[in-house]
Scaffold this active site. Structure first.
Site, short mmCIF file in Angstrom:
data_model
loop_
_atom_site.label_atom_id
_atom_site.label_comp_id
_atom_site.label_asym_id
_atom_site.label_seq_id
_atom_site.Cartn_x
_atom_site.Cartn_y
_atom_site.Cartn_z
N GLY A 308 1.46 -1.24 0.45
CA GLY A 308 -0.01 -0.16 -0.12
C GLY A 308 0.83 1.50 -0.44
O GLY A 308 1.86 1.39 0.20
N GLY A 313 4.30 7.44 3.16
CA GLY A 313 5.10 6.02 2.59
C GLY A 313 4.61 5.48 1.87
O GLY A 313 3.64 5.07 1.52
N VAL A 315 4.39 0.66 1.67
CA VAL A 315 4.68 -0.32 2.52
C VAL A 315 4.85 -1.54 1.60
O VAL A 315 3.65 -1.37 0.89
CB VAL A 315 3.38 -0.49 3.33
CG1 VAL A 315 3.37 -1.75 4.57
CG2 VAL A 315 2.86 0.69 4.40
N ASP A 426 -4.69 9.62 16.24
CA ASP A 426 -5.13 9.75 14.29
C ASP A 426 -5.70 8.20 14.25
O ASP A 426 -5.29 7.60 13.81
CB ASP A 426 -3.62 9.25 13.59
CG ASP A 426 -3.61 9.22 12.64
OD1 ASP A 426 -5.53 10.53 11.82
OD2 ASP A 426 -3.30 9.32 11.39
#
Length: 614
Positions: A308, A313, A315, A426
């Protein structure tokens, strides 16, 4: 325990030694109440010479004795009369007539037992002729008391009767009944209206009844090629032989006991050593490992499998060994000043909880930065919460309830179980990962803040989090100080999404006419309307109501009105019927139908900046 079981078997072996030496075929009933099994019958554990061809029996898991007749008809054995050579069977489903339709004894060593004289009386009152009668089965629309009613083949819509072909045809209501099939040459007793009736079969060969009548046993003659049988008398061993066997057995038993003690001692020592090694390995793994960028490339096989991509960033799937898989997050160098990377390593490197994803290692090689996590095969919770409200068959509400409790316990650990209080800031479905058993693990601590346990509020210069999940006080001090209650608010929004299966906020111009979903849920519960529009049964409706009620408590506008995460865990673990409705969290906004516009105004108004004291 294992040795005691072995000792019991050994004693049984000594008791049965005389019989085993006489013919090598011990009598082995399937259970304490089952019939004794001996020649001509045998079970699978008996040697082949212990039984006659076609006389095989088997034992079920419940210690019932089963015989399999031609055409895969399996019946339970109730009694074996070796003297009369009669086998008494019964059907566990109590429907012998149903089994008879498939039964064909032409290739079987068994035959039907003749009816007793009182059972051979015909319905017309005349005497039976020689041989067994034929029965015709009829399907009738109503109850006909003159015939043999077969209860186990009947239902409310049809009645099944067996008609003896020797009966008078005029007694049969041909105008209302339909012929089903005919069973030829069967005993009269098998079609009686009796749920407990048995089926008796006899065998004529091998002839062993005369042996039993003389108090002897029967067996195959040794070295005979014609399957001939003979009678024999089981003789007892001499006193000298018994004494020798007993002493030898005791000596053997002592040797076995000594070897067993030696084996168990060695086994226990190996287990202790394994525990020590595991502890040392776990202790070494408490801190994340630092990898070089070359290590990261090797672990990810040159970044070959992408899982993903997000704002901070990409993964990739990696492998530390043949069995250990990891998820490697390569951070974007253009995003931020490295604060997220420092937060992630500093926070996750010190926490270990079943509902928090584990940081295996990290890479800080020049400008290249990466984070290595444990690999969770089921991706994130967001994957199973459809934006269109479609129900995913993998995660029902019962499983979603378990997931919500796991997430709440993970947040509770962050707030109260660590040396320093960790505020995540979050909490959302995308940051709740699921393992192979769909157990939740909180991830992504890039926006987290650490504070002392006795610190009731934290200072911030800018709002942090994902739009739609951010608590009001994070935007403006008018709603109160920023504290751990901000995570409680985000968790409440997550709960409501899990109930509704849809995104919480879609504040665009095109969708400004849509009602704000959390308020719509509140109105449904307040007006005691049916929340089962999301579910299929009453059990799921109860869970949906419970999760929605807890979620509405968590999204109260003022932090002081929200429960602590510890109280949230108690509410999720408790009985949903005892939960009371929270105050209307939208009352302070005014009674306006279009709450999406109000939310947009709140997010776009001039908010008071919270000064940072750190």
């Amino acid at each position: 325990m294992e040795f005691s079981y072995f000792l019991l078997l050994f004693v049984a072996f000594i008791i049965d030694l005389g019989e085993c030496q006489s013919n090598g075929c011990a009598e082995l009933p399937c259970g304490a109440r089952g019939p004794v099994i001996r020649f001509p019958f045998r079970v699978n554990s008996h040697p082949g010479h212990c039984g006659y061809p076609g006389f095989n029996l088997s034992c079920t898991d419940t210690n019932d004795t089963v015989v399999e007749l031609p055409n895969s008809v399996k019946l339970f054995v109730k009694r074996i009369d070796y003297k009369s050579q009669v086998l008494q069977l019964y059907d566990p489903a109590h429907c012998i007539p149903k089994q008879l339709r498939r039964l064909n004894l032409s290739s079987s060593p068994f035959q039907f037992e003749e009816d007793s004289p009182e059972d051979q009386t015909l319905s017309s009152g005349e005497s039976s002729s020689t041989g067994l009668p034929d029965f015709v089965f009829f399907n009738c629309p109503r109850r006909e008391v003159k015939f043999r009613f077969i209860r186990c083949l009947s239902s409310q819509k049809h009645q099944v009767y067996a008609f003896d072909k020797r009966d008078e045809l005029m007694d049969l209501p041909l105008s209302s009944c339909t012929k089903m099939y005919t069973l030829r040459s069967i005993p009269n007793t098998t079609v009686l209206d009796d749920d407990e009736k048995n089926l008796e079969l006899k065998w004529s060969r091998p002839v062993c009844g005369h042996c039993e009548a003389k108090g002897k046993k029967c067996r195959l003659k040794k070295h005979s090629t014609e399957l001939e049988t003979e009678c024999f008398l089981e003789g007892a061993l001499s006193k000298l032989a018994i004494t020798g066997i007993t002493l030898g057995s005791l000596l053997l038993l002592l040797v076995i006991f000594a070897l067993y003690r030696l084996y168990t001692y060695d086994k226990v020592e190996k287990e202790h050593q394994a525990k020590i090694n595991k502890f040392l390995e776990d202790y070494r793994n408490f801190k994340p490992t630092r990898y070089s960028y070359i290590d990261i490339k090797r672990i990810t096989s040159q970044f070959s499998e992408k899982l993903g991509e997000g704002a901070y960033g990409t993964v990739f799937k990696g492998k530390l060994s043949h069995k250990i898989h990891v998820a490697v997050k390569i951070l974007n160098t253009s995003k931020g000043n490295g604060e997220e990377f420092i937060n992630e390593v500093r926070t996750m490197g010190t926490i270990h909880h079943v509902n928090v994803v584990r940081l295996v290692g990290f890479c800080a090689d020049g400008f290249r930065r990466a984070l290595v996590y444990e690999f969770l095969p089921n991706d994130s919770l967001e994957k199973f919460i459809s934006s269109t409200g479609a129900k995913n068959p993998i995660l029902n509400l019962d499983k979603l309830q378990d997931i919500s409790l796991g997430v709440a316990k993970g947040i509770e650990y962050l707030h109260q179980g660590c040396d320093q209080r960790i505020l995540h800031f979050d909490i959302k479905p995308h940051n709740v990962l699921l393992d192979q058993n769909f157990n939740p693990k909180i991830s992504d601590f890039g926006l987290a803040k650490l504070c002392a346990k006795d610190q009731s509020a934290v200072s911030m210069t800018t709002a942090r989090g994902t739009m739609g999940y951010i608590a009001p006080e994070v935007f403006s001090r008018n709603f109160g100080n920023v504290s751990s209650k901000a995570d409680v608010y985000s968790f409440g929004i997550l709960l409501l999404e899990m109930v509704g299966g849809r995104k919480n906020v879609d504040v665009t111009v095109e969708n400004s006419g849509q009602i704000y979903f959390p308020e719509w849920i509140y109105n449904v519960l307040e007006q005691k309307e049916d929340i089962r529009i999301f579910v299929e049964d009453d059990g799921d409706a109860k869970i949906a109501k419970k999760l929605a009620t807890v979620g509405l408590w968590c999204i109260q506008w003022h932090p002081m009105d929200r429960p602590s995460i510890k109280d949230v865990v108690k509410m999720l673990e408790g009985d949903g019927d005892k939960l009371i409705m929270p105050p209307n969290p939208f009352a302070s906004a005014g009674h306006v139908k279009n709450n999406a516009n109000i939310l947009t105004q709140r997010q776009n108004q001039q908010l008071e900046v919270i000064p940072e004291s750190e």
